[in-house]
Design a protein around this motif. Structure first.
Motif, PDB file in Angstrom:
ATOM      1  N   HIS A   1       0.864  -1.190   0.000  1.00  0.00           N
ATOM      2  CA  HIS A   1       0.000   0.000   0.000  1.00  0.00           C
ATOM      3  C   HIS A   1       0.900   1.240   0.000  1.00  0.00           C
ATOM      4  N   ILE A   2       0.772   2.030  -1.078  1.00  0.00           N
ATOM      5  CA  ILE A   2       1.622   3.211  -1.240  1.00  0.00           C
ATOM      6  C   ILE A   2       0.745   4.452  -1.101  1.00  0.00           C
ATOM      7  N   VAL A   3       1.160   5.354  -0.239  1.00  0.00           N
ATOM      8  CA  VAL A   3       0.352   6.546   0.014  1.00  0.00           C
ATOM      9  C   VAL A   3       1.164   7.781  -0.368  1.00  0.00           C
ATOM     10  N   GLY A   4       0.557   8.668  -1.145  1.00  0.00           N
ATOM     11  CA  GLY A   4       1.198   9.937  -1.469  1.00  0.00           C
ATOM     12  C   GLY A   4       0.814  10.963  -0.408  1.00  0.00           C
ATOM     13  N   SER A   5       1.818  11.657   0.131  1.00  0.00           N
ATOM     14  CA  SER A   5       1.542  12.608   1.228  1.00  0.00           C
ATOM     15  C   SER A   5       1.931  14.039   0.835  1.00  0.00           C
ATOM     16  N   PRO A   6       1.536  15.044   1.634  1.00  0.00           N
ATOM     17  CA  PRO A   6       1.888  16.432   1.324  1.00  0.00           C
ATOM     18  C   PRO A   6       3.406  16.633   1.237  1.00  0.00           C
ATOM     19  N   LYS A   7       3.786  17.758   0.620  1.00  0.00           N
ATOM     20  CA  LYS A   7       5.212  18.033   0.403  1.00  0.00           C
ATOM     21  C   LYS A   7       5.988  17.967   1.710  1.00  0.00           C
ATOM     22  N   GLU A   8       7.223  17.473   1.604  1.00  0.00           N
ATOM     23  CA  GLU A   8       8.057  17.311   2.802  1.00  0.00           C
ATOM     24  C   GLU A   8       8.209  18.633   3.557  1.00  0.00           C
ATOM     25  N   LYS A   9       8.399  19.715   2.790  1.00  0.00           N
ATOM     26  CA  LYS A   9       8.623  21.039   3.401  1.00  0.00           C
ATOM     27  C   LYS A   9       7.395  21.440   4.226  1.00  0.00           C
ATOM     28  N   ASP A  10       6.207  21.213   3.675  1.00  0.00           N
ATOM     29  CA  ASP A  10       4.975  21.588   4.399  1.00  0.00           C
ATOM     30  C   ASP A  10       4.811  20.739   5.661  1.00  0.00           C
ATOM     31  N   GLN A  11       5.209  19.484   5.549  1.00  0.00           N
ATOM     32  CA  GLN A  11       5.112  18.604   6.731  1.00  0.00           C
ATOM     33  C   GLN A  11       6.071  19.093   7.814  1.00  0.00           C
ATOM     34  N   LYS A  12       7.294  19.434   7.392  1.00  0.00           N
ATOM     35  CA  LYS A  12       8.292  19.861   8.381  1.00  0.00           C
ATOM     36  C   LYS A  12       7.853  21.126   9.095  1.00  0.00           C
ATOM     37  N   GLU A  13       7.135  21.981   8.364  1.00  0.00           N
ATOM     38  CA  GLU A  13       6.674  23.246   8.969  1.00  0.00           C
ATOM     39  C   GLU A  13       5.328  23.084   9.675  1.00  0.00           C
ATOM     40  N   HIS A  14       4.845  21.864   9.707  1.00  0.00           N
ATOM     41  CA  HIS A  14       3.553  21.545  10.361  1.00  0.00           C
ATOM     42  C   HIS A  14       2.422  22.438   9.867  1.00  0.00           C
ATOM     43  N   LYS A  15       2.422  22.678   8.572  1.00  0.00           N
ATOM     44  CA  LYS A  15       1.371  23.519   7.987  1.00  0.00           C
ATOM     45  C   LYS A  15       0.023  22.809   8.070  1.00  0.00           C
ATOM     46  N   LEU A  16      -1.034  23.572   8.087  1.00  0.00           N
ATOM     47  CA  LEU A  16      -2.370  22.958   8.104  1.00  0.00           C
ATOM     48  C   LEU A  16      -2.776  22.658   6.665  1.00  0.00           C
ATOM     49  N   MET A  17      -2.672  21.420   6.307  1.00  0.00           N
ATOM     50  CA  MET A  17      -2.929  20.993   4.929  1.00  0.00           C
ATOM     51  C   MET A  17      -4.267  20.255   4.866  1.00  0.00           C
ATOM     52  N   HIS A  18      -4.906  20.324   3.667  1.00  0.00           N
ATOM     53  CA  HIS A  18      -6.165  19.587   3.512  1.00  0.00           C
ATOM     54  C   HIS A  18      -5.924  18.081   3.635  1.00  0.00           C
ATOM     55  N   HIS A  19      -6.948  17.341   3.934  1.00  0.00           N
ATOM     56  CA  HIS A  19      -6.895  15.889   4.192  1.00  0.00           C
ATOM     57  C   HIS A  19      -6.111  15.545   5.462  1.00  0.00           C
ATOM     58  N   THR A  20      -5.955  16.500   6.352  1.00  0.00           N
ATOM     59  CA  THR A  20      -5.315  16.171   7.637  1.00  0.00           C
ATOM     60  C   THR A  20      -6.303  16.512   8.746  1.00  0.00           C
ATOM     61  N   LEU A  21      -5.902  16.235   9.981  1.00  0.00           N
ATOM     62  CA  LEU A  21      -6.787  16.557  11.108  1.00  0.00           C
ATOM     63  C   LEU A  21      -6.658  18.025  11.528  1.00  0.00           C
ATOM     64  N   MET A  22      -5.950  18.794  10.712  1.00  0.00           N
ATOM     65  CA  MET A  22      -5.736  20.226  10.974  1.00  0.00           C
ATOM     66  C   MET A  22      -5.009  20.463  12.308  1.00  0.00           C
ATOM     67  N   ASP A  23      -4.075  19.560  12.557  1.00  0.00           N
ATOM     68  CA  ASP A  23      -3.278  19.730  13.774  1.00  0.00           C
ATOM     69  C   ASP A  23      -1.780  19.673  13.483  1.00  0.00           C
ATOM     70  N   GLY A  24      -1.442  19.685  12.176  1.00  0.00           N
ATOM     71  CA  GLY A  24      -0.030  19.697  11.795  1.00  0.00           C
ATOM     72  C   GLY A  24       0.683  18.365  11.985  1.00  0.00           C
ATOM     73  N   ASP A  25      -0.061  17.341  12.334  1.00  0.00           N
ATOM     74  CA  ASP A  25       0.548  16.022  12.553  1.00  0.00           C
ATOM     75  C   ASP A  25       0.360  15.159  11.306  1.00  0.00           C
ATOM     76  N   PHE A  26       1.477  14.736  10.724  1.00  0.00           N
ATOM     77  CA  PHE A  26       1.404  13.952   9.487  1.00  0.00           C
ATOM     78  C   PHE A  26       1.685  12.464   9.719  1.00  0.00           C
ATOM     79  N   ASN A  27       1.755  12.089  10.989  1.00  0.00           N
ATOM     80  CA  ASN A  27       2.044  10.679  11.298  1.00  0.00           C
ATOM     81  C   ASN A  27       0.816   9.905  11.754  1.00  0.00           C
ATOM     82  N   VAL A  28      -0.307  10.636  11.931  1.00  0.00           N
ATOM     83  CA  VAL A  28      -1.504  10.007  12.510  1.00  0.00           C
ATOM     84  C   VAL A  28      -1.930   8.764  11.744  1.00  0.00           C
TER      85      VAL A  28
END
Ligand code: TPP
Length: 566
Positions: free
Chosen positions: A111-138
């Motif tokens: 199972h391969i999942v495409g995730s938001p850009k690394e830079k946005d993840q590192k900056e904990h940006k609020l990205m769509h399709h997330t829980l809006m808490d800056g956590d990309f490991n959930v």
């Protein structure tokens, strides 16, 4: 497949340095994966763009990720392994059910999942399709519970993590999870060498001790039996089991989940062991055996007829993929293939079957104009099956009834007996059609189950698949009326009435369709579908008058539950 994308070779690829995406697809191609299922989403565009340029793997888009997951499960059960691409959060969570099912049932899916850009993840940006808490490991953390391995891919670790994940999926026969940021897919990978994994081998002392124990049991055995179950299929042990049966010449029975693991035309095959819900001759042979060689056994409730199967553990040689239990002894690190060979070398010779074996659906005397009933339509199915067919059976009354249909040789029999998620069978059929376009594919689904994932008929039409689909219309969730003594008249077991044969038209396609009420009509529809299935999808809706009609083993189960409830 009519509507395959024409994949243009990536002309720059051979010159350019390998990227994360290309390396990933190279590794999957090496495993024989020629199609990857999934649904597009903006976080996996780079993956899909790479795939579109990639030569040798085609992206097959499902109508949703639940279905794409089931389709990759069906594909893996035929080709040995499969892959699924989803987008972050919304997409991958839709696929939790099929991935958990594959984990439970031992089906390897990458199972391969495409995730938001690394830079946005590192900056904990609020990205769509997330829980809006800056956590990309959930979501990866959620997936850790239902996969055998997970990794966040980077250009630095791709050459280590991708081969490791594939190796673990193949070894454990379970899904693995790889997530990659959209902006890293096209990055060149760093040259790394994966440490050569140690080949798993049996512990010689354990194997010897287990073999001595087997010899002791067999030396005084007069009525030994082989009992074949589902992990025989999952761990590719069918040929070894067949060899053992030939060499030992003793009766062979199958468990419900293990249907299809053993050639049912074999002279030593006695039928399905369904505890006290099945055929009493099989029950007697298994329960009175003085040595039971059980291969790949999963003693779950739905596999043991509500635990009414009574296997004498003191005489059972329980062979799992990498351990053996005999009576109360456990022999760790003994590979099933080695154990099966060792048993063969013990040299026990049986006398085959002493009496004639009868199978429940061998006989049926019913006239053409009689309404359809379980007791008599299973013999019709039994007669229509051909060598090399792929059969996908949905959980429901059909799964129980079909268990006792005697199969021709070389059938791939697919059911999700343990996980038992209704709606599995239709998308799994789509996956099977993609995996083996040259084989005849038969889907047997209940009306209630089909209503969960009917959209995948659209994918079948779109990609030019030609399965024969049997829809058992018994006006609701019949099996649920049997699972509990108080659910016969509950409104939650009623479902809306659909025009199943019109689905193909609604999905913009063309199918052979028939609505049948009697045996004559069913036989005629099957004959026509056998001609049509080289050209198009066939949908045969079987209308059953009595919503409580069910195979004999379910009626026995109901009586048992009634007694328990008293
Ligand atoms: N939801 C999921 C995803 N999986 C389940 N197993 C269930 C609910 C509970 N369930 C088990 S069987 C069943 C349901 C709702 C009904 C199946 O009905 P149908 O497909 O019509 O088959 P029938 O027994 O009527 O032949």
């Amino acid at each position: 497949m009519d509507k395959k994308n024409t994949v243009s070779p990536d002309t720059h690829a051979s010159m350019a340095q390998k990227t994360v995406g290309r390396f990933l697809f190279d590794c999957l191609k090496q495993e024989g994966i020629t199609e990857i299922f999934g649904v597009a989403g903006d976080y996996n565009f780079s993956l899909l763009d790479t795939l579109e340029r990639y030569n040798g793997i085609q992206f097959i888009e499902g109508r949703n990720e639940l279905n794409a997951g089931y389709a990759s499960d069906g594909y893996a059960r035929i080709k040995g392994i499969s892959a699924l691409i989803t987008t972050f959060g919304v997409g991958e969570l839709n696929a939790c059910n099929p991935i958990a099912g594959a984990y439970s049932e031992h089906v390897p899916i990458i199972h391969i999942v495409g995730s938001p850009k690394e830079k946005d993840q590192k900056e904990h940006k609020l990205m769509h399709h997330t829980l809006m808490d800056g956590d990309f490991n959930v979501f990866r953390n959620m997936y850790k519970q239902i996969t055998a391995y997970s990794a966040v891919l980077t250009p630095e670790n791709a050459m280590i993590e991708i081969p490791a994940a594939i190796r673990i999926a193949k070894e454990k026969k379970q899904p693995v999870y790889l997530v990659v940021a959209d902006d890293l897919v096209d990055q060149p990978i760093m040259d790394r060498i994966e440490p050569t994994p140690q080949q798993k081998t049996s512990n010689i002392k354990s194997l010897q001790a287990a073999t001595d124990h087997v010899r002791q049991l067999l030396e005084c055995a007069k009525r030994p039996v082989i009992l074949v179950d589902v992990k025989t299929i999952r761990f590719g042990l069918q040929a070894a089991v067949l060899q053992l049966a030939d060499a030992m010449n003793i009766p062979v029975a199958s468990m419900m989940f293990g249907k299809g693991a053993f050639d049912e035309t074999h002279p030593n095959y006695i039928g399905m062991y369904l505890g006290s819900f099945g055929c009493s001759e099989v029950q007697n042979t298994v329960e009175n055996a003085d040595c039971i060689i059980a291969i790949g056994l999963v003693p779950a409730d739905t596999n043991t007829a509500n635990f009414t199967a009574k296997l004498n553990s003191m005489v059972t040689i329980n062979i799992q993929s990498d351990l053996v239990k005999i009576a109360e002894a456990v022999y760790q690190n003994v590979l099933a293939t080695d154990m099966l060979q060792a048993i063969q070398k013990v040299g026990y010779k049986g006398q085959g079957l002493l009496g004639k074996v009868s199978f429940p659906y061998d006989q049926s005397n019913v006239s053409n104009d009689e309404p359809l009933k379980a007791a008599d339509y299973y013999p019709v199915f039994q007669r229509m099956l051909k060598m090399d067919d792929i059969m996908i059976i949905e959980i429901g009354t059909l799964y129980n009834g079909m268990a006792e249909v005697r199969l021709p040789s070389n059938i791939t029999y697919i059911g999700q007996g343990g996980w038992g998620s209704i709606g599995y069978a239709t998308p799994s059929t789509f996956g099977a059609c993609i995996a083996a376009p040259e084989r005849r594919v038969l889907l047997f689904t209940g009306d209630g189950s089909l209503q969960l994932t009917a959209q995948e008929i659209s994918s079948m039409l779109y990609y030019g698949c030609k399965p024969i689909i049997f829809v058992l219309n018994n006006d609701g969730y019949t099996i649920e009326k049997y699972l509990n003594v108080n659910t016969k008249n509950q409104t939650y077991n009623k479902i809306p009435r659909w025009s199943y044969t019109k689905l193909a038209e609604a999905f913009g396609g063309n199918a052979f369709t028939a609505i049948v009420h009697t045996y004559g009509e069913l036989e005629q529809a099957i004959n026509q579908a056998e001609i049509e299935c080289s050209e198009r999808v066939s949908i045969i809706e079987m209308i059953v008058k009595d919503p409580l009609d069910a195979p004999e083993n379910m009626k026995k189960m109901y009586k048992y539950l009634e007694k328990q409830a008293m």
